[in-house]
Write a protein that holds these residues in place. Structure first.
Motif, PDB file in Angstrom:
ATOM      1  N   GLU A  30      72.332   8.466  42.419  1.00 17.33           N
ATOM      2  CA  GLU A  30      72.283   8.285  40.973  1.00 17.33           C
ATOM      3  C   GLU A  30      73.250   7.208  40.505  1.00 17.33           C
ATOM      4  OE1 GLU A  30      70.938  12.745  39.455  1.00 17.33           O
ATOM      5  OE2 GLU A  30      73.077  12.220  39.556  1.00 17.33           O
ATOM      6  N   ALA A  31      74.420   7.124  41.125  1.00 18.96           N
ATOM      7  CA  ALA A  31      75.379   6.096  40.740  1.00 18.96           C
ATOM      8  C   ALA A  31      74.797   4.709  40.966  1.00 18.96           C
ATOM      9  CB  ALA A  31      76.677   6.267  41.531  1.00 18.96           C
ATOM     10  N   ALA A  32      74.155   4.498  42.107  1.00 21.09           N
ATOM     11  CA  ALA A  32      73.546   3.207  42.404  1.00 21.09           C
ATOM     12  C   ALA A  32      72.318   2.948  41.543  1.00 21.09           C
ATOM     13  CB  ALA A  32      73.168   3.136  43.884  1.00 21.09           C
ATOM     14  N   GLN A  33      71.593   3.996  41.205  1.00 15.80           N
ATOM     15  CA  GLN A  33      70.340   3.865  40.467  1.00 15.80           C
ATOM     16  C   GLN A  33      70.552   3.710  38.960  1.00 15.80           C
ATOM     17  OE1 GLN A  33      66.257   4.249  39.238  1.00 15.80           O
ATOM     18  NE2 GLN A  33      67.059   3.785  41.259  1.00 15.80           N
ATOM     19  N   THR A  34      71.487   4.484  38.365  1.00 15.04           N
ATOM     20  CA  THR A  34      71.620   4.542  36.905  1.00 15.04           C
ATOM     21  C   THR A  34      72.824   3.773  36.363  1.00 15.04           C
ATOM     22  OG1 THR A  34      72.994   6.547  36.864  1.00 15.04           O
ATOM     23  CG2 THR A  34      70.595   6.848  36.981  1.00 15.04           C
ATOM     24  N   GLY A  35      73.890   3.649  37.153  1.00 16.85           N
ATOM     25  CA  GLY A  35      75.104   3.018  36.652  1.00 16.85           C
ATOM     26  C   GLY A  35      75.913   3.908  35.714  1.00 16.85           C
ATOM     27  N   LEU A  36      75.559   5.180  35.598  1.00 13.99           N
ATOM     28  CA  LEU A  36      76.310   6.084  34.720  1.00 13.99           C
ATOM     29  C   LEU A  36      77.704   6.337  35.300  1.00 13.99           C
ATOM     30  CD1 LEU A  36      73.504   8.655  33.870  1.00 13.99           C
ATOM     31  CD2 LEU A  36      74.714   7.227  32.202  1.00 13.99           C
ATOM     32  N   PRO A  37      78.777   6.120  34.521  1.00 12.48           N
ATOM     33  CA  PRO A  37      80.139   6.349  35.030  1.00 12.48           C
ATOM     34  C   PRO A  37      80.346   7.757  35.562  1.00 12.48           C
ATOM     35  CG  PRO A  37      80.214   5.136  32.969  1.00 12.48           C
ATOM     36  CD  PRO A  37      78.790   5.568  33.155  1.00 12.48           C
ATOM     37  N   MET A  38      79.710   8.752  34.925  1.00  3.41           N
ATOM     38  CA  MET A  38      79.835  10.133  35.391  1.00  3.41           C
ATOM     39  C   MET A  38      79.366  10.267  36.826  1.00  3.41           C
ATOM     40  SD  MET A  38      77.446  13.268  34.138  1.00  3.41           S
ATOM     41  CE  MET A  38      76.050  12.266  34.661  1.00  3.41           C
TER      42      MET A  38
ATOM     43  N   GLY B 223      81.601  11.222  40.122  1.00  2.00           N
ATOM     44  CA  GLY B 223      81.218  12.293  41.032  1.00  2.00           C
ATOM     45  C   GLY B 223      81.061  11.803  42.455  1.00  2.00           C
ATOM     46  N   ALA B 224      80.554  10.571  42.610  1.00  2.00           N
ATOM     47  CA  ALA B 224      80.380  10.003  43.944  1.00  2.00           C
ATOM     48  C   ALA B 224      81.723   9.736  44.620  1.00  2.00           C
ATOM     49  CB  ALA B 224      79.574   8.711  43.862  1.00  2.00           C
ATOM     50  N   VAL B 225      82.731   9.375  43.821  1.00  2.00           N
ATOM     51  CA  VAL B 225      84.051   9.061  44.370  1.00  2.00           C
ATOM     52  C   VAL B 225      84.860  10.331  44.643  1.00  2.00           C
ATOM     53  CG1 VAL B 225      86.279   7.976  43.858  1.00  2.00           C
ATOM     54  CG2 VAL B 225      84.154   6.770  43.342  1.00  2.00           C
ATOM     55  N   LEU B 226      84.841  11.272  43.697  1.00  2.00           N
ATOM     56  CA  LEU B 226      85.692  12.454  43.803  1.00  2.00           C
ATOM     57  C   LEU B 226      85.031  13.615  44.544  1.00  2.00           C
ATOM     58  CD1 LEU B 226      87.285  12.499  40.228  1.00  2.00           C
ATOM     59  CD2 LEU B 226      88.180  11.483  42.332  1.00  2.00           C
ATOM     60  N   GLY B 227      83.706  13.638  44.552  1.00  2.00           N
ATOM     61  CA  GLY B 227      83.003  14.725  45.222  1.00  2.00           C
ATOM     62  C   GLY B 227      83.377  14.901  46.682  1.00  2.00           C
ATOM     63  N   PRO B 228      83.501  13.794  47.447  1.00  2.00           N
ATOM     64  CA  PRO B 228      83.851  13.949  48.861  1.00  2.00           C
ATOM     65  C   PRO B 228      85.184  14.645  49.109  1.00  2.00           C
ATOM     66  CG  PRO B 228      82.953  11.768  48.466  1.00  2.00           C
ATOM     67  CD  PRO B 228      83.122  12.415  47.119  1.00  2.00           C
ATOM     68  N   LEU B 229      86.066  14.677  48.101  1.00  2.00           N
ATOM     69  CA  LEU B 229      87.351  15.344  48.285  1.00  2.00           C
ATOM     70  C   LEU B 229      87.186  16.841  48.524  1.00  2.00           C
ATOM     71  CD1 LEU B 229      89.437  13.588  45.464  1.00  2.00           C
ATOM     72  CD2 LEU B 229      89.343  13.017  47.905  1.00  2.00           C
ATOM     73  N   ARG B 230      86.028  17.389  48.154  1.00  2.00           N
ATOM     74  CA  ARG B 230      85.794  18.822  48.303  1.00  2.00           C
ATOM     75  C   ARG B 230      84.995  19.149  49.564  1.00  2.00           C
ATOM     76  NH1 ARG B 230      86.976  21.353  43.400  1.00  2.00           N
ATOM     77  NH2 ARG B 230      85.861  23.203  44.117  1.00  2.00           N
ATOM     78  N   LEU B 231      84.735  18.158  50.403  1.00  2.00           N
ATOM     79  CA  LEU B 231      83.970  18.374  51.631  1.00  2.00           C
ATOM     80  C   LEU B 231      84.887  18.570  52.828  1.00  2.00           C
ATOM     81  CD1 LEU B 231      81.224  15.613  51.191  1.00  2.00           C
ATOM     82  CD2 LEU B 231      81.007  18.061  50.716  1.00  2.00           C
ATOM     83  N   ASN B 232      84.443  19.389  53.789  1.00  2.00           N
ATOM     84  CA  ASN B 232      85.221  19.537  55.012  1.00  2.00           C
ATOM     85  C   ASN B 232      84.968  18.343  55.935  1.00  2.00           C
ATOM     86  OD1 ASN B 232      82.767  19.998  56.405  1.00  2.00           O
ATOM     87  ND2 ASN B 232      82.911  22.202  56.052  1.00  2.00           N
ATOM     88  N   ALA B 233      85.652  18.310  57.052  1.00  2.00           N
ATOM     89  CA  ALA B 233      85.637  17.126  57.929  1.00  2.00           C
ATOM     90  C   ALA B 233      84.244  16.822  58.469  1.00  2.00           C
ATOM     91  CB  ALA B 233      86.621  17.330  59.085  1.00  2.00           C
ATOM     92  N   SER B 234      83.505  17.845  58.914  1.00  2.00           N
ATOM     93  CA  SER B 234      82.195  17.596  59.503  1.00  2.00           C
ATOM     94  C   SER B 234      81.213  17.057  58.473  1.00  2.00           C
ATOM     95  CB  SER B 234      81.651  18.883  60.138  1.00  2.00           C
ATOM     96  OG  SER B 234      81.441  19.878  59.147  1.00  2.00           O
ATOM     97  N   ARG B 235      81.290  17.571  57.240  1.00  2.00           N
ATOM     98  CA  ARG B 235      80.376  17.092  56.203  1.00  2.00           C
ATOM     99  C   ARG B 235      80.792  15.725  55.684  1.00  2.00           C
ATOM    100  NH1 ARG B 235      77.458  21.926  52.951  1.00  2.00           N
ATOM    101  NH2 ARG B 235      76.928  23.164  54.783  1.00  2.00           N
ATOM    102  N   LEU B 236      82.084  15.446  55.690  1.00  2.00           N
ATOM    103  CA  LEU B 236      82.525  14.093  55.355  1.00  2.00           C
ATOM    104  C   LEU B 236      81.963  13.082  56.345  1.00  2.00           C
ATOM    105  CD1 LEU B 236      86.283  14.292  54.260  1.00  2.00           C
ATOM    106  CD2 LEU B 236      84.359  13.386  52.947  1.00  2.00           C
ATOM    107  N   GLN B 237      81.983  13.427  57.622  1.00  2.00           N
ATOM    108  CA  GLN B 237      81.438  12.539  58.635  1.00  2.00           C
ATOM    109  C   GLN B 237      79.938  12.307  58.409  1.00  2.00           C
ATOM    110  OE1 GLN B 237      81.851  13.916  62.664  1.00  2.00           O
ATOM    111  NE2 GLN B 237      81.229  11.967  63.557  1.00  2.00           N
ATOM    112  N   SER B 238      79.214  13.374  58.076  1.00  2.00           N
ATOM    113  CA  SER B 238      77.784  13.248  57.797  1.00  2.00           C
ATOM    114  C   SER B 238      77.542  12.372  56.572  1.00  2.00           C
ATOM    115  CB  SER B 238      77.174  14.631  57.592  1.00  2.00           C
ATOM    116  OG  SER B 238      75.798  14.546  57.295  1.00  2.00           O
TER     117      SER B 238
END
Length: 279
Positions: free
Chosen positions: A196-204, A208-223
């Protein structure tokens, strides 16, 4: 200090509740004495039902407050909604231009369709063959235990047409999950936000694309960083405007055909819909 900064945010929320109650009563009383279409526009406090007029400073406070709340709990959809409305003006203008330059998108802006349980023929969608867009969307709703009626109405966008585009974006969000083959767990949500960030350009979406990965564990970050992320960004950039598709008229189309039409590749990794809130 945060309590002092949050007071205007709380007052605006309280003001919304007061205005809603006051406007409903005003319209009800006025209808006892008049009839006709003229009353529809004259008794709404804002540009459209539920609109709350705010100054740039108030929008800044709302953006900061909702951003902090959404960061603490990404499933606070009400805070995510406020953040999108108070930061997305320029992106919404760009999306409107893209929709108006697309025949199908222009039709959507003219007819203003809504995606709600009341507008969906669930029985017909359930009878569609496996692999059809409508059947797979219904399967997504069932597997992830979500409903299109959970999307909040728009309040803080100061343009009626842009407000509808924001609302359409929200109601299309679950359809994007279906198109992208992503569940509603944290990894799936982050992958959709990258798209959505690439498609819409909405700052929200970018936040979410930048901060969301902070809540992922190591294996899902790698994926995310090795497969899902690059795939989501690439497809978001090159896909046709996803708001310019009249999805309500595409239920019988096969999911594969619709992906091909939109220039969206199937996901490189199949994610399970179980354990929705796990990272």
């Amino acid at each position: 200090m945060w309590q002092r900064w949050s007071n205007p945010f709380i007052r605006l929320t309280q003001r919304h509740s007061y205005l809603t109650s006051k406007d409903v009563k005003a319209v009800h009383v006025h209808r006892l004495h008049t009839s006709g279409a003229a009353l529809t526009c004259s008794y709404y406090d804002g540009l459209y039902p539920g609109h709350i007029q705010t100054t740039p400073f108030q929008k800044t406070l709302l953006a900061v407050g909702s951003g902090v709340a959404a960061l603490q709990d990404p499933y606070r959809h009400d805070m995510v909604a406020v953040l999108g409305e108070t930061t997305g003006h320029l992106a919404l203008i760009n999306l409107r231009d893209r929709m108006k330059n697309d025949p199908e998108g222009y039709t959507i802006l003219t007819e203003r369709p809504r995606i709600r349980l009341s507008t969906l023929d669930l029985e017909k969608m359930a009878s569609l063959p496996d692999g059809s867009f409508g059947r797979e969307y219904l399967r997504f709703l069932e597997d992830n235990k979500v409903t299109p009626d959970s999307r909040a109405e728009v309040k803080f966008v100061d343009d009626e047409e842009l407000a509808y585009i924001m609302l359409r974006y929200r109601e299309v969000h679950d359809l994007l999950h279906t198109l992208l083959g992503m569940p509603t767990n944290m990894l799936g949500e982050v992958a959709v936000k990258w798209f959505e960030a690439a498609q819409t350009g909405l700052p929200m979406c970018a936040l979410g694309a930048v901060l969301g990965p902070l809540r992922l564990n190591a294996s899902r970050l790698q994926s995310l960083f090795t497969s899902l992320g690059p795939w989501a960004l690439q497809n978001g950039r090159r896909a046709r405007c996803v708001l310019s598709i009249f999805y309500e008229r595409r239920w019988e189309q096969s999911l594969d055909d619709l992906r091909q039409e939109l220039n969206i590749e199937p996901p490189p990794v199949i994610l399970s819909a179980s354990n929705k809130r796990n990272t």
